[in-house]
Design a protein around this motif. Structure first.
Motif, PDB file in Angstrom:
ATOM      1  N   ARG A 145      -3.205  -1.092 -11.376  1.00  0.00           N
ATOM      2  CA  ARG A 145      -2.252  -0.789 -10.835  1.00  0.00           C
ATOM      3  C   ARG A 145      -1.066  -1.627 -10.888  1.00  0.00           C
ATOM      4  N   TYR A 178       3.307   1.098  -3.670  1.00  0.00           N
ATOM      5  CA  TYR A 178       2.360   1.327  -4.921  1.00  0.00           C
ATOM      6  C   TYR A 178       1.158   2.056  -4.697  1.00  0.00           C
ATOM      7  N   GLY A 179       0.631   2.608  -3.580  1.00  0.00           N
ATOM      8  CA  GLY A 179      -0.308   3.079  -3.439  1.00  0.00           C
ATOM      9  C   GLY A 179      -1.921   2.455  -3.552  1.00  0.00           C
ATOM     10  N   VAL A 180      -1.967   1.085  -3.482  1.00  0.00           N
ATOM     11  CA  VAL A 180      -2.900   0.133  -3.575  1.00  0.00           C
ATOM     12  C   VAL A 180      -2.792  -0.912  -2.465  1.00  0.00           C
ATOM     13  N   ARG A 181      -4.006  -1.105  -1.964  1.00  0.00           N
ATOM     14  CA  ARG A 181      -4.222  -2.149  -1.080  1.00  0.00           C
ATOM     15  C   ARG A 181      -4.932  -3.501  -1.253  1.00  0.00           C
ATOM     16  N   LEU A 182      -4.308  -4.510  -1.097  1.00  0.00           N
ATOM     17  CA  LEU A 182      -5.014  -5.799  -1.191  1.00  0.00           C
ATOM     18  C   LEU A 182      -5.627  -6.276   0.053  1.00  0.00           C
ATOM     19  N   ALA A 194       1.022  -1.040   0.013  1.00  0.00           N
ATOM     20  CA  ALA A 194      -0.153   0.057  -0.062  1.00  0.00           C
ATOM     21  C   ALA A 194       0.948   1.285   0.074  1.00  0.00           C
ATOM     22  N   ALA A 246      -9.296  -1.460  -9.409  1.00  0.00           N
ATOM     23  CA  ALA A 246      -8.228  -0.369  -9.615  1.00  0.00           C
ATOM     24  C   ALA A 246      -7.004  -0.761  -8.976  1.00  0.00           C
ATOM     25  N   ALA A 247      -6.993  -1.272  -7.977  1.00  0.00           N
ATOM     26  CA  ALA A 247      -5.729  -2.079  -7.273  1.00  0.00           C
ATOM     27  C   ALA A 247      -5.104  -3.125  -8.352  1.00  0.00           C
ATOM     28  N   GLN A 270     -10.579  -8.920  -5.905  1.00  0.00           N
ATOM     29  CA  GLN A 270      -9.869  -7.526  -5.091  1.00  0.00           C
ATOM     30  C   GLN A 270     -10.546  -6.245  -5.914  1.00  0.00           C
ATOM     31  N   SER A 271     -10.080  -5.057  -5.583  1.00  0.00           N
ATOM     32  CA  SER A 271     -10.565  -3.978  -6.284  1.00  0.00           C
ATOM     33  C   SER A 271      -9.732  -4.064  -7.846  1.00  0.00           C
TER      34      SER A 271
END
Length: 238
Positions: free
Chosen positions: A150, A128-132, A125, A146-147, A143-144
């Motif tokens: 990315r 890379y600015g994304v969270r699983l 997170a 958008a994530a 999962q999202s």
């Protein structure tokens, strides 16, 4: 199974600079891949590792002891010609990542997974600015998008040689996150391997070690470490 293997026919193994990278020569003749393509790699460090494998061969050539050569062959003959497909396959691990599927019991295993895996998800997170998001149980839960998009872009940005190494880091660990963490040196590579085996090691503690399973794991562990060496040779320290 046939025991035939090619005999060593050369005396001198060398690295030479070529257009587009570095080649390995045997008595002046360049090594080629199984598909007969020139074996040219992007860094001298990687070429020297390949040359060392060839130079270590004695009476007969044993490809089993040449993991870096095999990785370079795969990058040239396989990954380069289907880069998008390989990248998509590896990025898809993010939607069913090992680190996101948690036990619902016993408490000790739940705590062990959280202690080992939560820091890697936190790193993902932050980096890379994304969270699983973790899930409990084995039922798939997406999962999202958008994530995933990315992370997919990150994987597609790797070249064929990086992707060849990354393939083993991800597929052997069962985790896109662990694969990415390995490329970024988030933790020592042996520690990352151990984190990928939390469930198996916990089971072994409960029921005892299965010798056949332990032998298979050791083969995978060595391949995982070889993939990291391969990846690091693509980014030698300056």
């Amino acid at each position: 199974m046939s025991e035939w293997a090619p005999k060593r026919f050369w005396k001198i193994t060398e690295v030479s600079e070529e257009a587009g990278g570095y080649a390995v020569t045997l008595d002046g003749r360049p090594v080629r891949t199984p598909a007969k393509a020139p074996l040219i790699v992007p860094t001298r460090a990687l070429a020297e590792m390949i040359a060392a494998e060839w130079d270590a061969q004695e009476d007969k050539v044993d490809p089993r002891g040449m993991p870096v050569t095999r990785g370079a062959n795969a990058a040239i003959d396989k990954v380069a010609v289907q880069h998008a497909e390989v990248a998509d396959m590896l990025a898809a691990y993010g939607d069913s990542d090992l680190l996101c599927y948690r036990a619902d019991s016993p408490a000790e295993l739940i705590a062990r997974q959280a202690a080992g895996w939560d820091p890697l998800l936190d790193w993902l997170a932050a980096h890379y600015g994304v969270r699983l998001d973790p899930r409990t149980g084995i039922m798939p839960a997406p999962q999202s998008e958008a994530a995933l998009a990315r992370l997919r872009a990150e994987v597609h940005g790797m070249d064929a040689f990086e992707l060849a190494a990354f393939h083993d880091l991800v597929s052997l660990s069962g985790s896109l996150v662990i694969g990415l963490a390995a490329t970024c040196d988030v933790q020592p590579i042996e520690d990352l391997w151990a984190l990928s085996r939390i469930d198996e090691h916990w089971q072994a503690e409960q029921w005892g070690v299965d010798d056949e399973a332990a032998e298979a794991e050791e083969i995978k562990r060595r391949s995982f470490l070889d993939a990291k060496r391969f990846y690091d040779a693509l980014h030698p320290s300056t």
